[in-house]
Design a protein around this motif. Sequence first.
Motif, PDB file in Angstrom:
ATOM      1  N   GLY A 172       0.787  -1.164   0.000  1.00  0.00           N
ATOM      2  CA  GLY A 172       0.000   0.000   0.000  1.00  0.00           C
ATOM      3  C   GLY A 172       0.858   1.269   0.000  1.00  0.00           C
ATOM      4  N   GLU A 173       0.144   2.394  -0.175  1.00  0.00           N
ATOM      5  CA  GLU A 173       0.750   3.716  -0.044  1.00  0.00           C
ATOM      6  C   GLU A 173       0.989   4.027   1.425  1.00  0.00           C
ATOM      7  N   CYS A 174       1.698   5.153   1.621  1.00  0.00           N
ATOM      8  CA  CYS A 174       1.878   5.661   2.983  1.00  0.00           C
ATOM      9  C   CYS A 174       0.554   6.053   3.621  1.00  0.00           C
ATOM     10  N   THR A 175      -0.491   6.180   2.815  1.00  0.00           N
ATOM     11  CA  THR A 175      -1.810   6.546   3.330  1.00  0.00           C
ATOM     12  C   THR A 175      -2.315   5.552   4.366  1.00  0.00           C
ATOM     13  N   ILE A 176      -1.758   4.358   4.432  1.00  0.00           N
ATOM     14  CA  ILE A 176      -2.187   3.408   5.465  1.00  0.00           C
ATOM     15  C   ILE A 176      -2.027   3.982   6.867  1.00  0.00           C
ATOM     16  N   VAL A 177      -1.128   4.951   7.039  1.00  0.00           N
ATOM     17  CA  VAL A 177      -0.931   5.549   8.361  1.00  0.00           C
ATOM     18  C   VAL A 177      -2.198   6.260   8.825  1.00  0.00           C
ATOM     19  N   ALA A 178      -3.031   6.708   7.880  1.00  0.00           N
ATOM     20  CA  ALA A 178      -4.274   7.399   8.239  1.00  0.00           C
ATOM     21  C   ALA A 178      -5.301   6.455   8.839  1.00  0.00           C
ATOM     22  N   GLY A 179      -5.109   5.159   8.671  1.00  0.00           N
ATOM     23  CA  GLY A 179      -5.940   4.173   9.350  1.00  0.00           C
ATOM     24  C   GLY A 179      -5.276   3.621  10.585  1.00  0.00           C
ATOM     25  N   ALA A 180      -3.980   3.351  10.477  1.00  0.00           N
ATOM     26  CA  ALA A 180      -3.275   2.700  11.574  1.00  0.00           C
ATOM     27  C   ALA A 180      -3.206   3.556  12.832  1.00  0.00           C
ATOM     28  N   ILE A 181      -2.854   4.825  12.679  1.00  0.00           N
ATOM     29  CA  ILE A 181      -2.639   5.669  13.860  1.00  0.00           C
ATOM     30  C   ILE A 181      -3.943   5.939  14.622  1.00  0.00           C
ATOM     31  N   PRO A 182      -5.036   6.321  13.962  1.00  0.00           N
ATOM     32  CA  PRO A 182      -6.277   6.478  14.740  1.00  0.00           C
ATOM     33  C   PRO A 182      -6.684   5.199  15.472  1.00  0.00           C
ATOM     34  N   GLY A 183      -6.485   4.046  14.832  1.00  0.00           N
ATOM     35  CA  GLY A 183      -6.813   2.796  15.486  1.00  0.00           C
ATOM     36  C   GLY A 183      -5.929   2.521  16.689  1.00  0.00           C
ATOM     37  N   ALA A 184      -4.627   2.754  16.539  1.00  0.00           N
ATOM     38  CA  ALA A 184      -3.696   2.495  17.640  1.00  0.00           C
ATOM     39  C   ALA A 184      -3.917   3.449  18.809  1.00  0.00           C
ATOM     40  N   LEU A 185      -4.263   4.702  18.508  1.00  0.00           N
ATOM     41  CA  LEU A 185      -4.438   5.692  19.569  1.00  0.00           C
ATOM     42  C   LEU A 185      -5.627   5.384  20.466  1.00  0.00           C
ATOM     43  N   THR A 186      -6.598   4.631  19.985  1.00  0.00           N
ATOM     44  CA  THR A 186      -7.725   4.269  20.853  1.00  0.00           C
ATOM     45  C   THR A 186      -7.289   3.346  21.982  1.00  0.00           C
ATOM     46  N   VAL A 187      -6.185   2.644  21.777  1.00  0.00           N
ATOM     47  CA  VAL A 187      -5.677   1.712  22.786  1.00  0.00           C
ATOM     48  C   VAL A 187      -4.439   2.266  23.480  1.00  0.00           C
ATOM     49  N   GLU A 188      -3.600   2.976  22.715  1.00  0.00           N
ATOM     50  CA  GLU A 188      -2.343   3.539  23.239  1.00  0.00           C
ATOM     51  C   GLU A 188      -2.379   5.052  23.056  1.00  0.00           C
ATOM     52  N   PRO A 189      -3.071   5.798  23.920  1.00  0.00           N
ATOM     53  CA  PRO A 189      -3.202   7.246  23.711  1.00  0.00           C
ATOM     54  C   PRO A 189      -1.901   8.013  23.796  1.00  0.00           C
ATOM     55  N   ASP A 190      -0.864   7.437  24.412  1.00  0.00           N
ATOM     56  CA  ASP A 190       0.430   8.116  24.521  1.00  0.00           C
ATOM     57  C   ASP A 190       1.427   7.607  23.481  1.00  0.00           C
ATOM     58  N   LEU A 191       0.922   7.021  22.408  1.00  0.00           N
ATOM     59  CA  LEU A 191       1.749   6.419  21.372  1.00  0.00           C
ATOM     60  C   LEU A 191       2.698   7.439  20.735  1.00  0.00           C
ATOM     61  N   ALA A 192       3.918   6.989  20.405  1.00  0.00           N
ATOM     62  CA  ALA A 192       4.853   7.768  19.591  1.00  0.00           C
ATOM     63  C   ALA A 192       4.936   7.128  18.213  1.00  0.00           C
ATOM     64  N   LEU A 245      -7.283  16.216   6.341  1.00  0.00           N
ATOM     65  CA  LEU A 245      -7.742  16.136   4.968  1.00  0.00           C
ATOM     66  C   LEU A 245      -9.140  15.542   4.974  1.00  0.00           C
ATOM     67  N   ALA A 246     -10.100  16.291   4.477  1.00  0.00           N
ATOM     68  CA  ALA A 246     -11.490  15.826   4.515  1.00  0.00           C
ATOM     69  C   ALA A 246     -11.689  14.461   3.879  1.00  0.00           C
ATOM     70  N   PRO A 247     -11.016  14.129   2.755  1.00  0.00           N
ATOM     71  CA  PRO A 247     -11.259  12.815   2.144  1.00  0.00           C
ATOM     72  C   PRO A 247     -10.844  11.632   3.010  1.00  0.00           C
ATOM     73  N   LEU A 248     -10.014  11.872   4.035  1.00  0.00           N
ATOM     74  CA  LEU A 248      -9.563  10.775   4.894  1.00  0.00           C
ATOM     75  C   LEU A 248     -10.184  10.829   6.288  1.00  0.00           C
ATOM     76  N   LEU A 249     -11.174  11.686   6.482  1.00  0.00           N
ATOM     77  CA  LEU A 249     -11.780  11.846   7.801  1.00  0.00           C
ATOM     78  C   LEU A 249     -12.985  10.932   7.983  1.00  0.00           C
ATOM     79  N   TRP A 250     -13.206  10.516   9.210  1.00  0.00           N
ATOM     80  CA  TRP A 250     -14.451   9.878   9.602  1.00  0.00           C
ATOM     81  C   TRP A 250     -14.698  10.244  11.060  1.00  0.00           C
ATOM     82  N   PRO A 251     -15.920  10.174  11.532  1.00  0.00           N
ATOM     83  CA  PRO A 251     -16.221  10.604  12.903  1.00  0.00           C
ATOM     84  C   PRO A 251     -15.392   9.847  13.934  1.00  0.00           C
ATOM     85  N   GLY A 252     -14.777  10.599  14.830  1.00  0.00           N
ATOM     86  CA  GLY A 252     -14.026   9.994  15.921  1.00  0.00           C
ATOM     87  C   GLY A 252     -12.582   9.663  15.612  1.00  0.00           C
ATOM     88  N   ALA A 253     -12.123   9.897  14.374  1.00  0.00           N
ATOM     89  CA  ALA A 253     -10.725   9.597  14.037  1.00  0.00           C
ATOM     90  C   ALA A 253      -9.791  10.491  14.846  1.00  0.00           C
TER      91      ALA A 253
END
Length: 290
Positions: free
Chosen positions: A94-114, A148-156
């Motif tokens: 995939g493109e680097c755009t996968i980070v737009a899914g991975a980081i919001p998902g990880a932050l729900t569990v690891e809010p202090d993530l680096a 970026l609006a095209p990559l947004l969803w509620p709660g991200a």
Amino acid sequence: YPQTRHTHTMRLVSTPVHLLEAGIITEQRYLGMAEAPSALAPEVAALARPAKRVRIPFLPRDRYLTAARESCRTLADAVSASLQEGARCLIVGGECTIVAGAIPGALTVEPDLALVYFDAHGDFNTLATTPSHFVGGMCLAHVCGKKLAPLLWPGARSIAEDHVALVGARDLDPGEVGNLAASKVRQIPFDPQRSDAPGLLAFARKRPVWVHVDVDVVDPAEVPAVDLPVAGGASVRALCDVLTALASVARVRGVEICGYDPRKELGPRSLLPSLARIAVAALSPSAALV
């Protein structure tokens, strides 16, 4: 690293690994990267021995941005579920755009993530500075809150800039230079002269860390099968060494590898063993491979 088949496996540790395959792209011209998971994931699985494999659907039907957003949202849910189960994530894009899914998902569990972000490019343009409007060139800025609006969803969720290290960027657009200078993102060199990425281990020490690796951070003389090559860069061996050192001082919660375009391989896919080693190097404390 020699171009050999597996004669070793990753040293398994107590935390299981979930392998997520996410061939997400935002433009048709990068279709080669969408094929990367099917080419690379079997090689990665042979080393990482994942407890679970998940394929993230990506169905553009000529609407690439819409499909990318939906796939990123699905990826975020998969990352969150895996971390909640006590696993570590290994994503093949995939493109680097996968980070737009991975980081919001990880932050729900690891809010202090680096976030440690290896890339030859900054990916820190905004709509005000981008010369190309390529979403992949804005995705790091996006996860840092420049939405970026095209990559947004509620709660991200967004990650704080001072929790981000950009490592190895050597091709920045003028607008990115200004954006990064005004941000709190830490920029760390990684090239043949500074192959130890000075300052990275101090940044990551004792922190929960997510590792992003665009393989174009490596010298294209060694890894030419990328869409946006940039001359210079450290070697595959140096990258694996840095990732292994990172895993020895930080609590790596997930790794994503992206930017590989199998259509650009010259002849047989001889890069796969090296790319698989990169993918697993940050998943084991001390030596990654035995």
